[in-house]
Design a protein around this motif. Sequence first.
Motif, PDB file in Angstrom:
ATOM      1  N   VAL A 114       0.866  -1.180   0.000  1.00  0.00           N
ATOM      2  CA  VAL A 114       0.000   0.000   0.000  1.00  0.00           C
ATOM      3  C   VAL A 114       0.900   1.226   0.000  1.00  0.00           C
ATOM      4  CG1 VAL A 114      -1.625   1.370   1.362  1.00  0.00           C
ATOM      5  CG2 VAL A 114      -1.944  -1.097   1.159  1.00  0.00           C
ATOM      6  N   ILE A 115       0.734   2.079  -1.011  1.00  0.00           N
ATOM      7  CA  ILE A 115       1.435   3.359  -1.060  1.00  0.00           C
ATOM      8  C   ILE A 115       0.378   4.435  -0.861  1.00  0.00           C
ATOM      9  CG2 ILE A 115       2.970   4.879  -2.337  1.00  0.00           C
ATOM     10  CD1 ILE A 115       3.811   2.418  -4.012  1.00  0.00           C
ATOM     11  N   ASP A 116       0.495   5.156   0.223  1.00  0.00           N
ATOM     12  CA  ASP A 116      -0.513   6.120   0.663  1.00  0.00           C
ATOM     13  C   ASP A 116      -0.058   7.556   0.375  1.00  0.00           C
ATOM     14  OD1 ASP A 116      -2.834   7.045   1.867  1.00  0.00           O
ATOM     15  OD2 ASP A 116      -2.155   6.662   3.905  1.00  0.00           O
ATOM     16  N   ASP A 117      -1.019   8.449   0.421  1.00  0.00           N
ATOM     17  CA  ASP A 117      -0.783   9.887   0.295  1.00  0.00           C
ATOM     18  C   ASP A 117      -0.206  10.275  -1.067  1.00  0.00           C
ATOM     19  OD1 ASP A 117      -1.674  10.531   2.960  1.00  0.00           O
ATOM     20  OD2 ASP A 117       0.191   9.643   3.677  1.00  0.00           O
ATOM     21  N   MET A 118      -0.630   9.576  -2.097  1.00  0.00           N
ATOM     22  CA  MET A 118      -0.188   9.877  -3.459  1.00  0.00           C
ATOM     23  C   MET A 118      -0.939  11.096  -3.982  1.00  0.00           C
ATOM     24  SD  MET A 118       2.030   7.486  -4.307  1.00  0.00           S
ATOM     25  CE  MET A 118       2.090   7.662  -6.082  1.00  0.00           C
ATOM     26  N   SER A 122      -3.501   7.275  -9.853  1.00  0.00           N
ATOM     27  CA  SER A 122      -4.080   6.764 -11.099  1.00  0.00           C
ATOM     28  C   SER A 122      -3.402   5.472 -11.546  1.00  0.00           C
ATOM     29  CB  SER A 122      -3.933   7.806 -12.208  1.00  0.00           C
ATOM     30  OG  SER A 122      -2.563   7.952 -12.551  1.00  0.00           O
ATOM     31  N   ALA A 123      -4.058   4.792 -12.470  1.00  0.00           N
ATOM     32  CA  ALA A 123      -3.490   3.584 -13.070  1.00  0.00           C
ATOM     33  C   ALA A 123      -2.195   3.905 -13.805  1.00  0.00           C
ATOM     34  CB  ALA A 123      -4.509   2.946 -14.010  1.00  0.00           C
ATOM     35  N   GLU A 124      -2.112   5.078 -14.397  1.00  0.00           N
ATOM     36  CA  GLU A 124      -0.890   5.479 -15.112  1.00  0.00           C
ATOM     37  C   GLU A 124       0.281   5.642 -14.145  1.00  0.00           C
ATOM     38  OE1 GLU A 124      -3.860   7.142 -15.437  1.00  0.00           O
ATOM     39  OE2 GLU A 124      -4.407   6.264 -17.373  1.00  0.00           O
ATOM     40  N   GLU A 125       0.019   6.245 -13.004  1.00  0.00           N
ATOM     41  CA  GLU A 125       1.071   6.413 -11.999  1.00  0.00           C
ATOM     42  C   GLU A 125       1.512   5.058 -11.452  1.00  0.00           C
ATOM     43  OE1 GLU A 125       3.807   8.245  -9.344  1.00  0.00           O
ATOM     44  OE2 GLU A 125       2.937   8.778 -11.267  1.00  0.00           O
ATOM     45  N   LYS A 126       0.560   4.180 -11.227  1.00  0.00           N
ATOM     46  CA  LYS A 126       0.886   2.834 -10.761  1.00  0.00           C
ATOM     47  C   LYS A 126       1.740   2.101 -11.792  1.00  0.00           C
ATOM     48  CE  LYS A 126      -2.054   0.594  -8.752  1.00  0.00           C
ATOM     49  NZ  LYS A 126      -3.082  -0.073  -8.094  1.00  0.00           N
ATOM     50  N   VAL A 143      -0.493  -4.203  -5.684  1.00  0.00           N
ATOM     51  CA  VAL A 143      -0.091  -2.894  -5.202  1.00  0.00           C
ATOM     52  C   VAL A 143      -1.317  -2.001  -5.202  1.00  0.00           C
ATOM     53  CG1 VAL A 143       1.319  -0.845  -5.703  1.00  0.00           C
ATOM     54  CG2 VAL A 143       2.267  -3.125  -6.088  1.00  0.00           C
ATOM     55  N   LEU A 144      -1.525  -1.306  -4.102  1.00  0.00           N
ATOM     56  CA  LEU A 144      -2.614  -0.338  -4.001  1.00  0.00           C
ATOM     57  C   LEU A 144      -2.025   1.049  -3.830  1.00  0.00           C
ATOM     58  CD1 LEU A 144      -4.951  -2.090  -1.426  1.00  0.00           C
ATOM     59  CD2 LEU A 144      -5.362  -1.838  -3.861  1.00  0.00           C
ATOM     60  N   LEU A 145      -2.526   1.996  -4.594  1.00  0.00           N
ATOM     61  CA  LEU A 145      -2.167   3.395  -4.401  1.00  0.00           C
ATOM     62  C   LEU A 145      -3.369   4.106  -3.817  1.00  0.00           C
ATOM     63  CD1 LEU A 145      -0.409   4.383  -7.768  1.00  0.00           C
ATOM     64  CD2 LEU A 145       0.607   3.358  -5.723  1.00  0.00           C
ATOM     65  N   PHE A 146      -3.151   4.866  -2.749  1.00  0.00           N
ATOM     66  CA  PHE A 146      -4.209   5.662  -2.146  1.00  0.00           C
ATOM     67  C   PHE A 146      -3.841   7.126  -2.225  1.00  0.00           C
ATOM     68  CE2 PHE A 146      -5.149   1.614  -0.269  1.00  0.00           C
ATOM     69  CZ  PHE A 146      -6.519   1.621  -0.080  1.00  0.00           C
ATOM     70  N   ASP A 149      -7.045  11.678  -0.084  1.00  0.00           N
ATOM     71  CA  ASP A 149      -8.449  11.572   0.316  1.00  0.00           C
ATOM     72  C   ASP A 149      -8.892  10.113   0.388  1.00  0.00           C
ATOM     73  OD1 ASP A 149      -8.505  10.890  -2.339  1.00  0.00           O
ATOM     74  OD2 ASP A 149     -10.062  12.308  -2.886  1.00  0.00           O
ATOM     75  N   LYS A 150      -7.958   9.191   0.333  1.00  0.00           N
ATOM     76  CA  LYS A 150      -8.166   7.750   0.427  1.00  0.00           C
ATOM     77  C   LYS A 150      -8.897   7.159  -0.769  1.00  0.00           C
ATOM     78  CE  LYS A 150      -5.779   7.724   4.008  1.00  0.00           C
ATOM     79  NZ  LYS A 150      -4.708   8.590   3.578  1.00  0.00           N
ATOM     80  N   THR A 151      -8.830   7.839  -1.916  1.00  0.00           N
ATOM     81  CA  THR A 151      -9.241   7.165  -3.145  1.00  0.00           C
ATOM     82  C   THR A 151      -8.130   6.182  -3.464  1.00  0.00           C
ATOM     83  OG1 THR A 151      -8.174   8.867  -4.488  1.00  0.00           O
ATOM     84  CG2 THR A 151     -10.539   9.131  -4.039  1.00  0.00           C
ATOM     85  N   TYR A 152      -8.434   5.138  -4.196  1.00  0.00           N
ATOM     86  CA  TYR A 152      -7.420   4.137  -4.459  1.00  0.00           C
ATOM     87  C   TYR A 152      -7.575   3.537  -5.851  1.00  0.00           C
ATOM     88  CZ  TYR A 152     -10.692   0.290  -4.124  1.00  0.00           C
ATOM     89  OH  TYR A 152     -11.718  -0.582  -4.363  1.00  0.00           O
ATOM     90  N   THR A 153      -6.501   2.866  -6.261  1.00  0.00           N
ATOM     91  CA  THR A 153      -6.531   2.028  -7.449  1.00  0.00           C
ATOM     92  C   THR A 153      -5.900   0.702  -7.072  1.00  0.00           C
ATOM     93  OG1 THR A 153      -4.413   2.877  -8.242  1.00  0.00           O
ATOM     94  CG2 THR A 153      -6.399   3.949  -9.067  1.00  0.00           C
ATOM     95  N   LEU A 154      -6.375  -0.356  -7.683  1.00  0.00           N
ATOM     96  CA  LEU A 154      -5.890  -1.699  -7.393  1.00  0.00           C
ATOM     97  C   LEU A 154      -5.185  -2.240  -8.625  1.00  0.00           C
ATOM     98  CD1 LEU A 154      -5.826  -4.309  -5.661  1.00  0.00           C
ATOM     99  CD2 LEU A 154      -8.028  -4.866  -6.638  1.00  0.00           C
ATOM    100  N   ASN A 155      -3.996  -2.780  -8.431  1.00  0.00           N
ATOM    101  CA  ASN A 155      -3.295  -3.436  -9.524  1.00  0.00           C
ATOM    102  C   ASN A 155      -3.280  -4.925  -9.225  1.00  0.00           C
ATOM    103  OD1 ASN A 155      -1.679  -3.814 -11.832  1.00  0.00           O
ATOM    104  ND2 ASN A 155       0.079  -4.056 -10.500  1.00  0.00           N
TER     105      ASN A 155
END
Length: 162
Positions: A114-118, A122-126, A143-146, A149-155
Motif C-alpha cells: 500500500v502506497i498512501d498519500d499519493m 491513477s493507473a498510469e502512476e501505478k 499494489v494499491l495506491l491511495f 483523500d483515500k481514493t485508491y486504485t488496485l493493480n
Amino acid sequence: MLNALTFPGTQKQQMSEKQVVGIFSRSPQRDYYWLQDLLKSGALQSYVQEVKYGYILECDWRPFRRVVSECTFGVLYHSKRNGRAFITDVPGSLYDSHLNHLSARLGKKNVLVVIDDMEDPSAEEKARILEKQPSLRKLTGGVLLFGRDKTYTLNHRKENNN
C-alpha cells in the motif's frame, strides 16, 4: 468506494480460513489506523481474523521477523508524505530486504503493498511505479495506491500471479 477493496486472491474458494494480517511500516501507526479500520469492516471482515503491527526498524530486525512469523498475510505500508515512493529496486529504496522476507515467508500472493498519500493514485502512476520497481510485481500479489483523500486504485493483473 473502500468497501469494494479486495485482497489479491481473496475469492472464497481460495481462502478457507480468516487471515492474520500484519501491517508493516516505518510510518507511525497513527498514519494507517484507517487501514486497520478498513480491514476490520465491510466485506473484508469475513477474511480478517486479526490485524497485527510490525514497525520496521533498520537497526533491529527481530521485532519485524517476530510479527511476520505470527501472520498469514502481510501488508507493506508506505506513505509518500515524506516525498518518495521508492519501495524497492532503486537507490535509496526503503524496503528491499523487508519485502523479500515477507514474500519468502508468506508467499507472493499473501503480500500486498500500500502506497498512501499519493498526489496521483491513477493507473498510469501505478504503471510507472511498477515499471521502475519490478520487484513489486515479482514479490507481491498486488499494489494499491491511495490518494490523500483515500481514493485508491488496485493493480491485480494476471502477470502478478506468476
